[in-house]
Design an enzyme around this catalytic site. Sequence first.
Site, PDB file in Angstrom:
ATOM      1  N   ASN A   1      21.805 -49.143 -35.138  1.00 52.01           N
ATOM      2  CA  ASN A   1      20.796 -48.725 -36.124  1.00 52.01           C
ATOM      3  C   ASN A   1      19.448 -49.376 -35.847  1.00 52.01           C
ATOM      4  OD1 ASN A   1      22.627 -47.092 -37.434  1.00 52.01           O
ATOM      5  ND2 ASN A   1      23.106 -48.581 -39.031  1.00 52.01           N
TER       6      ASN A   1
ATOM      7  N   ASP B   1      21.721 -12.683 -28.728  1.00 56.79           N
ATOM      8  CA  ASP B   1      21.099 -11.810 -29.712  1.00 56.79           C
ATOM      9  C   ASP B   1      21.203 -10.303 -29.460  1.00 56.79           C
ATOM     10  OD1 ASP B   1      20.437 -14.359 -30.341  1.00 56.79           O
ATOM     11  OD2 ASP B   1      18.311 -14.040 -30.540  1.00 56.79           O
TER      12      ASP B   1
ATOM     13  N   GLU C   1      12.647 -21.261 -21.193  1.00 58.53           N
ATOM     14  CA  GLU C   1      13.819 -20.804 -21.941  1.00 58.53           C
ATOM     15  C   GLU C   1      14.758 -19.987 -21.057  1.00 58.53           C
ATOM     16  OE1 GLU C   1      14.606 -18.411 -26.160  1.00 58.53           O
ATOM     17  OE2 GLU C   1      12.807 -17.997 -24.976  1.00 58.53           O
TER      18      GLU C   1
END
Length: 807
Positions: free
Chosen positions: A36, A574, A775
Site C-alpha cells: 500500500n 462489435d 488500436e
Amino acid sequence: MQRLWRGIILLCLFIGFVLSKSNDAAILNEYTRMSNASLLWGPYRSNLYFGVRPRGIPHSLMTGLMWYNGDQVEGIHKLRHSCEQGDVMDGYGWLSYDPRLGGTEVMRDVDNHVDITTDFVKTADDGKNWAVRVKGKPRKGFEGAKTVMIFYAGLEGKGKLDLENEVTVSGIADDVITLKGSSPELGKFSIKVSEEGKDNKKPKSGHSVEKIRPATNSHYTSLTVPDENVWRARDIFLTFAQDSVAALAEDFKDDNAPPAWLLYTLPNSEAQTKGRLHYVQKIFEGEFELDVLYSGTRDDELTSQSVTDMIDETSDVVDKKFKQAFDFKAPFNTEEFTAFGKEMFSNLAGGLSYFYGNQKVDRAAVDMDDDEDEDSSVDKVSNVVEEGPHELLTLVPSRSFFPRGFYWDEGFELIPLLEYDADLALEIMASWFSQVDDDGWIAREQILGLESRSKVPEQFQTQYPNVANPPTLMLLLSRIVNKHRHFDESKNPNFFTVDSYNEGMSLGNAYISNPQLLKDYVAKVYPNLQTHYDWFRRSQKGAISEFDREPFSRSEAYRWRGRTKDHCLPSGLDDYPRALVPNSGELHVDLISWVGMMARAMKDFATVLGEEEDAAEYARVENAVIRNIEDLHWSEEDQCYCDVTVDDYDEDVKVCHKGYVSLMPFLLKLVPPENAVDRILPLVKLIRDPEELWTSFGIRSLSASDEFYGKGENYWRGPIWININYMILDALQYYVEESSDKAFKKEASAVYQELRQNLVSTIHNSWKSSKFAWEQYHPDTGKGQGVKHFLGWTSLVVNIMGMPESL
C-alpha cells in the site's frame, strides 16, 4: 509416561501451528502495509498528460500540469492538460516507468514548439513523499520559444491547503513557492514548486505591463470549488485567463497590447491565498527546469538534490527489472527492441489509474431474451439511476480515447504486467472482482465519477446488468497458479519476505513465491469469482431442449444477450458478422469457449484452496463444454467452428464467417491435443491461407473471402488486432508442445515462427514512423489505425518478443 509424551507432542504441534499461523499473519500484514505504501501515490489521473493523486483516498489531494506557447495570442487555445486524440504531438508517453518507483515521461508537443519531460519519483518504502521534475526544451527552429507552465493542486474533502509565501499584485518573487496542508488521511504535508538553483531565463519586452505583471515573478491565485470539481481545473484557469485579458484591455489599445505571454497571467491577489484549489503560473524563455516536491513528513522533506539522486536510481532499477522480467528472444534480443519494448510496457503501466464515483446503471430495461429480433430500435422500458460510489484500480486501453476501465481489455492488459509485477496484477484483479454485485454482474465499462463520464458519449454511459463481456480476467487465474507451481527463486531474486524486504522493487512476486499469501488471496476473491461465474453461465444461457438439440450435455450452450442486427457489443468483436437476423435460437461459439475457459480457471483456483468438490464440478463443466463445442459448433463442410442459428422450421443452421470467432475453441485451448490433425490442422491452414486470414502483417479478423470483409464500419471485419494474434501464437505453442503428430508440429511451427516476426515488425515499424501504438493495424499496409496511443493489448508485443524464436 506415554500419555505425558503424547501430551508434549500434541502441545508442540499446537504451538508450532499457532506460531505458523502467527507468522503467516505477520507476513500478510507486513506485505499489505508495504504494498500500500509503494502504491499510495502515482500519476493515477492517466487521462492527463501528467496528474498525481493518491490511491484509495477518494476525496483528497489532486494535482496536475498545464502548459501553452506564449509567443502568440492564439497559443492559449492549445493549452495542454488532458490527453486528446486531436493534439498535434510527435509522440508522448513514458519512456521508462515502474508503478512502485516512478519513471520518465516525454510529451513532444508540435503545436506548442516544446518537448516537456517529467521525471516522477517517490519514496516507495513509506509512501509519504513524491516529486516531479519538469523540464522543457523548445523544438528545433523555436529555440527562443516562450512556454507558460501552470501547476495546480486542489484539496477535496476535509482539511486545508494554504499558501505560505507573500503575494503582491506583481506575483511571487520567491524561487520556492510553498503550500502547506493537512487532511485526516494524509496528515500534515507540504508542496514546494521550486526553481531554486535552476538556470532559467525569463522573457522581457520593456512593455509597461511588466511593472505589474513581470515574467520574472511567479503568478498565483486560488479559490474554493465544490468537491469533485478539481478535475475542471483547466476550465477554471481559462476563465481566469479571460478575466486577465479583459482587465488589460481596458488599459491598452490594440497597437500597444502587451506581449502574448503576459496577456493571460493570473490575477495575483493577497486576498486569494486561502482557497483549496491553487494555481502557480511560470513563464520561461528557451529551456527550463522546475521541481514539484511533495513531502508527507516534516522530518525528511525532499530536496532538489535528493530528487536528482532518486531519478538516477529509479532509472537504473527499472532498466534492470524490465530486462529481468522480459527476456527477449532472437531476432528481438537487441538494444533497439529492448528500448522499444520498455517504452511499450512503460506506457501500459503508466496508464494505471484510480477511479472513484457513481456509475449509471439501468436495471429496469426490458430483457429481450425471448424476442425474435433484438434490434435496438425496439422500445425499452428504462430507469437509469446512479449507483455507487465505487472505486477501481485499473489499467486503461488508451489515455486519450479510453481513459477508463474495460472488462474485455483488462485481462489482456494484465498479461504483460503479470510478468513484471505479479503482485500488482493480482491487486488490480482483486479491485475488479470487488465490483461484482449481488447477482454476480460486473459492468463491462467502468465509468466512475464525473471526470470519467466527461470522456464518454452520453449514449454509451449507461451499463446494463444483462449484458456480459468476454471474461478475460479469468485468463490470469490459470497463469497465476502455473507461475506459482513453477516459481524459480534463482530467476526472481527480489521476491518478498518480511526479513528480506528493504526496497520497493522487492515487491512483485510475493503472492507467487509465498504459498500462504497466494492462498489468502484466493480465499479473498474466490466467493466473488464463484458468484460472477454463476451469473455468467446463467445470464447467457442458450436454448437446447427448445430446439430438439442433442449434444453431449443438455446444459452447456450459450448466447450473447444484447446483440442487435449489426452489432454484438457484448462479445467484444462489435461488428463481426453473425446471423443476419438475431434469434433466440442462436448459439455463439466464442461465448461457449469463454465459459469453458472460465470453468478451467475456476478449477485451478479451487485446487489452490483445496476445494476438491468445487474443482470436480468445474472440471465436469469444462469437459461438457469441450464435448458440446464439437457437437454443436464444428462444421465439417467449412472445416472450422461456427455460430449456430435456426431456420423457419427451427432446424439448426451453421453460421460460418471464417475469422477470429472460428478460432476461439483453439485459442482458448478447448480442443483436445489428440485432435490436432482432425480439428486444429484445418484451423492452422485457415490461418496460413492468404485468401482467408493470412497477411504479411498479422492475422486479419475476418476472411478476405467473406461477403462482409471490409464492409460497413470495418472494425472487426478485416483489421489486425494484437490481442487475438497473441492468442494465436500462444495456442500454436501449446499445441505444438502437446501434440505427437510430426506433420502437424512442422506446419504449426512454421506458421508460428513467421507470424511472430510479422507481428513484431508491424507494431515496431508503425511505432517508429508514427511515434504511437495503435488500436489495430491495416491488413494490406500494416499501418496503425483506429485509436492512437492505444497500449491496452497492443503492449502484448513485449510478451511476443519474449516467446521462443521457433518451436
